[in-house]
Design an enzyme around this catalytic site. Structure first.
Site, PDB file in Angstrom:
ATOM      1  N   TRP A  52      -2.872   3.153  13.858  1.00 43.83           N
ATOM      2  CA  TRP A  52      -2.605   3.177  12.406  1.00 43.83           C
ATOM      3  C   TRP A  52      -3.487   1.932  12.046  1.00 43.83           C
ATOM      4  CZ3 TRP A  52      -0.118   0.630   8.671  1.00 43.83           C
ATOM      5  CH2 TRP A  52      -0.024   1.565   7.547  1.00 43.83           C
TER       6      TRP A  52
ATOM      7  N   LYS B 293      15.841   2.366  -6.635  1.00 44.08           N
ATOM      8  CA  LYS B 293      16.462   2.531  -5.252  1.00 44.08           C
ATOM      9  C   LYS B 293      17.751   3.509  -5.451  1.00 44.08           C
ATOM     10  CE  LYS B 293      13.626   2.264  -3.048  1.00 44.08           C
ATOM     11  NZ  LYS B 293      12.304   1.645  -3.750  1.00 44.08           N
TER      12      LYS B 293
ATOM     13  N   HIS C  66      20.632  -5.290 -27.276  1.00 42.68           N
ATOM     14  CA  HIS C  66      19.817  -4.429 -27.979  1.00 42.68           C
ATOM     15  C   HIS C  66      20.101  -3.172 -27.863  1.00 42.68           C
ATOM     16  CE1 HIS C  66      17.948  -7.978 -29.598  1.00 42.68           C
ATOM     17  NE2 HIS C  66      17.532  -8.189 -28.610  1.00 42.68           N
TER      18      HIS C  66
ATOM     19  N   LYS D 127       7.127  11.382  -0.509  1.00 41.94           N
ATOM     20  CA  LYS D 127       6.555   9.953  -0.177  1.00 41.94           C
ATOM     21  C   LYS D 127       5.285   9.583  -0.937  1.00 41.94           C
ATOM     22  CE  LYS D 127       6.688   6.173   2.315  1.00 41.94           C
ATOM     23  NZ  LYS D 127       7.419   5.445   1.555  1.00 41.94           N
TER      24      LYS D 127
ATOM     25  N   GLU E 187      13.804  -2.240  -9.940  1.00 39.70           N
ATOM     26  CA  GLU E 187      13.299  -1.607  -8.337  1.00 39.70           C
ATOM     27  C   GLU E 187      14.895  -1.299  -7.847  1.00 39.70           C
ATOM     28  OE1 GLU E 187      11.202  -0.299  -6.876  1.00 39.70           O
ATOM     29  OE2 GLU E 187      11.864  -0.579  -4.568  1.00 39.70           O
TER      30      GLU E 187
ATOM     31  N   ARG F 195       5.021   7.979  13.376  1.00 37.45           N
ATOM     32  CA  ARG F 195       4.642   6.831  13.109  1.00 37.45           C
ATOM     33  C   ARG F 195       3.510   6.782  12.426  1.00 37.45           C
ATOM     34  NH1 ARG F 195       6.671   2.740  16.794  1.00 37.45           N
ATOM     35  NH2 ARG F 195       5.283   1.499  16.135  1.00 37.45           N
TER      36      ARG F 195
ATOM     37  N   GLU G 146      17.132   7.198  -6.711  1.00 36.59           N
ATOM     38  CA  GLU G 146      16.496   7.909  -5.663  1.00 36.59           C
ATOM     39  C   GLU G 146      17.371   8.336  -4.520  1.00 36.59           C
ATOM     40  OE1 GLU G 146      11.760   6.354  -4.818  1.00 36.59           O
ATOM     41  OE2 GLU G 146      13.495   4.950  -4.290  1.00 36.59           O
TER      42      GLU G 146
ATOM     43  N   ASN H 101      -1.756  -2.724  20.547  1.00 40.12           N
ATOM     44  CA  ASN H 101      -1.074  -2.837  19.248  1.00 40.12           C
ATOM     45  C   ASN H 101      -1.009  -4.325  18.967  1.00 40.12           C
ATOM     46  OD1 ASN H 101      -0.672  -0.367  19.538  1.00 40.12           O
ATOM     47  ND2 ASN H 101       1.669  -0.400  19.965  1.00 40.12           N
ATOM     48  N   GLY H 102      -0.818  -4.631  17.516  1.00 40.59           N
ATOM     49  CA  GLY H 102      -0.778  -5.821  17.150  1.00 40.59           C
ATOM     50  C   GLY H 102      -2.113  -6.387  16.650  1.00 40.59           C
TER      51      GLY H 102
ATOM     52  N   CYS I 101       0.762   1.077  15.861  1.00 37.87           N
ATOM     53  CA  CYS I 101       0.343   1.871  16.617  1.00 37.87           C
ATOM     54  C   CYS I 101       1.086   2.481  17.790  1.00 37.87           C
ATOM     55  CB  CYS I 101      -1.078   1.406  17.284  1.00 37.87           C
ATOM     56  SG  CYS I 101      -2.176   0.809  16.000  1.00 37.87           S
TER      57      CYS I 101
END
Ligand code: G6P
Length: 610
Positions: free
Chosen positions: A74, A488, A507, A605, A484, A27, A491, A100-101, A2
């Protein structure tokens, strides 16, 4: 996660607070609020949704005052509603807190405060702080805050104000960033330098265990128990605004890669019961009975989240001995899937908004399955559409290519699999072993990040060779990592890359191998290492340029052209470690090729359309 801002000076506080909050917009927002001292008391305004909603509210119902605190949320605890938006107040309405936290012992403190007559108005852990300060009030404000904080476990960056001491603001930090900005006749505080840049470049960074007492005339830095004064250097920010938003990193993607030690800590926080040992997943308590009877788990997801789902499948099968599958949401939703009683469908999604994943979950629901979400964004559509779930708490992910959400997804999968395993009598020794390893992951990831330059140099050598195709190989738990890693690279750098099971190479893909084909092999010394070693020899025998990511320092140096050694861990957790150098490799290759790594062409996104 946040954002916090505070202001004490001679000008109207509310426009300054709002402007400073808007600098934190990158953020991600779900609600915002502020409190100002209006001469009589505290005036607060809070609104759900983006910051404009708070701005509109302030246009309709302005506040007057020359000091105040503000917050953009957030969500991590409780839905993104007005009631859960900060600042949170005590019963008297004379104390306001932005935080925050995560307060880990919030439940215990809350129960005790309720017993002592406090009334709570939100689902947040933060509200506990305002009531604690009220309960332990003895002026001045900073001593009351110090007493309250001495009872709190967990992490916080806070800004506190009270109408009992007009014009003063107390900030404190443990584990969440905070800095004080020194202006002329006005003092600021913020969770993030970006918020302060339009007002001042002279700042003092608070360290953990420190407190700042602010008013328009200046700022005192104290130890958290308020017993000693601390002299701190004043630093001058020379960042431009954009760099400030990225915390000084060149790109959000790099920032998010580097955040993984803390995002992993956040995913694990409060979820490992040390005594038993066991996994605590509060978000699953409503469906614990259903899960204990479940006979099949289906993960459904897209993109990177699907790769995490594949690792989740392996883990659920290994630790819970329950049949598990992973399905591309986009495919599964258009089939006529068999959903027998006892099937639980788990949507895995960073954003919680991916249209195909939502549609797959709604199909599962229609067919009577229990649905879960493994989601990063609190209150997102997947979180709301499912019966129960696990939040990642990884913090906002801005870079389009998912990095920290992926490693948090894998960590959450491990917790989920152990949770199901425990319900089915998994050997407690296995649980103990995996949980002790999982807690070492943040430091192991830190140790890789400390060697990021080695990857950058490797990337340069690869870029210099000018390859336009890459293969990524892995077996067992490293197979999803190879998928993955390849995703990456394509992308971010627009280089063609494919991931395969190293075993499947013969194969088909082996036909592609010659000296122009770099082959990145994910080869930790796990149960399939000897097999992967043979696969690497097959690559080398055909002249491929071999890049090995391994835990094994011996033997590969002669075989591979490039070797990067990573720390070892439990086989199932190794993907979290092995994927870090692959993220960095893709990032650096992308940057060296001049690509816009935070916003790769043609990608979004969050894919909220089919
Ligand atoms: C997009 C993003 C990917 C992400 C995928 C699934 O394609 O570019 O990074 O993995 O969507 O997103 P989700 O938010 O559901 O995890």
């Amino acid at each position: 996660m946040c954002g916090i801002v505070a202001y004490a000076g001679g000008e109207p506080a509310s426009p300054i607070l709002l402007e400073a909050l808007s600098r934190l917009e990158y953020r991600g927002y779900d609600s915002a609020g502020l409190a100002v001292q209006n001469g009589l008391g505290l005036d607060t305004r809070r609104a759900a949704g983006r910051l404009e909603a708070l701005g509109d509210l302030l246009d309709r119902e302005p506040v007057a005052g020359e000091s105040g605190i503000a917050h953009t949320r957030w969500a991590t605890h409780g839905e993104p509603t007005v009631a859960n938006a900060h600042p949170h107040q005590d019963c008297s309405g004379e104390i306001a807190v932005c935080h925050n936290g995560i307060i880990e012992n919030a439940d215990v403190l809350r129960a005790e405060l309720i017993r002592r007559g406090h009334e709570f108005r939100s689902d947040t852990d933060t509200e506990v702080l305002s009531h604690l300060i009220e309960e332990h009030w003895l002026p001045p404000l900073h001593l009351s805050v110090a007493r309250a904080l001495s009872m709190v476990e967990g992490t916080f960056g806070i800004a506190v104000m009270s109408s009992r001491e007009p014009g003063r603001i107390v900030c404190a930090r443990r584990g969440s960033p905070l800095l004080v900005g020194l202006g002329k006749g006005q003092i600021f505080a913020a969770s993030d330098a970006a918020a302060l840049l339009p007002y001042t470049r002279r700042v003092v960074y608070l360290d953990d265990g420190e407190m700042a007492v602010i008013d328009s005339s200046g700022c005192d830095i104290l130890s958290m128990d308020a017993m000693s004064r601390i002299v701190k250097p004043v630093e001058v920010l020379d960042w431009d605004l954009e760099a400030a938003e990225r915390g000084g990193h060149a790109h959000f993607m790099l920032k998010e890669i580097c955040e993984q030690p803390t995002s992993l800590e956040a995913t694990l926080r409060g979820r490992i019961q040390r005594s038993s040992p066991a996994v605590k997943l509060g978000g699953l308590s409503d469906v614990a009975g259903v899960l204990s009877e479940a006979r099949r788990i289906i993960f459904t997801a897209c993109g990177t989240s699907w790769h995490a789902g594949l690792i989740g499948k392996f883990m659920v099968e290994e630790y819970a001995r329950v049949q598990a599958d992973v399905e591309y949401a986009s495919e599964w939703r258009y089939r006529n899937p068999v959903l027998e009683p006892g099937t639980v469908v788990v949507g895995v999604s960073q954003s919680g908004e991916t249209a195909d994943t939502l549609a797959a979950l709604s199909l599962a629901k229609e067919r009577g399955a229990t649905t879960l979400g493994i989601v990063n964004v609190v209150g997102s559509s997947v979180a709301r559409a499912t019966d129960a779930g696990i939040y990642l708490h990884a913090g906002p992910e801005i870079g389009v290519a998912s990095t920290k959400a992926f490693t948090s997804q894998v960590a959450a999968m491990a917790l989920f699999a152990l949770y199901l395993g425990r319900q089915r009598g998994l050997d407690p020794e296995v649980t103990r072993r995996v949980l002790s390893e999982i807690q070492l992951l943040p430091d192991k990831v830190r140790s890789i990040l400390a060697r990021a330059e080695e990857i950058e140099e490797m990337a340069q050598r690869l870029v210099d060779r000018g390859h336009s195709n890459y293969l990524y190989l892995g077996r067992g738990y490293s197979f999803p990592v190879s998928l993955e890693g390849a995703l990456k690279l394509k992308e971010i750098s627009y280089i063609h890359a494919e991931g395969f099971s190293a075993a499947e190479m013969k194969h088909g893909p082996i036909a592609l191998i010659d000296e122009n084909m770099p082959v990145v092999v994910v080869a930790p010394r796990d149960s399939v290492y000897p097999k992967v070693l043979s696969n690497m020899r097959e690559v080398k025998a055909r002249g491929g340029y071999l890049v090995a990511v391994t835990t094994e320092p011996n033997g590969l140096a002669e075989l591979a052209d490039e070797v990067f050694i990573v720390p070892s861990t439990e086989d199932s957790l190794q993907p979290i470690i092995s994927s870090i150098p692959l993220q960095l490799l893709a990032y650096h290759i992308g940057v060296m090729r001049g690509c816009d790594v935070d916003k790769p062409r043609n990608l979004a996104k969050s894919v909220t359309v089919e």
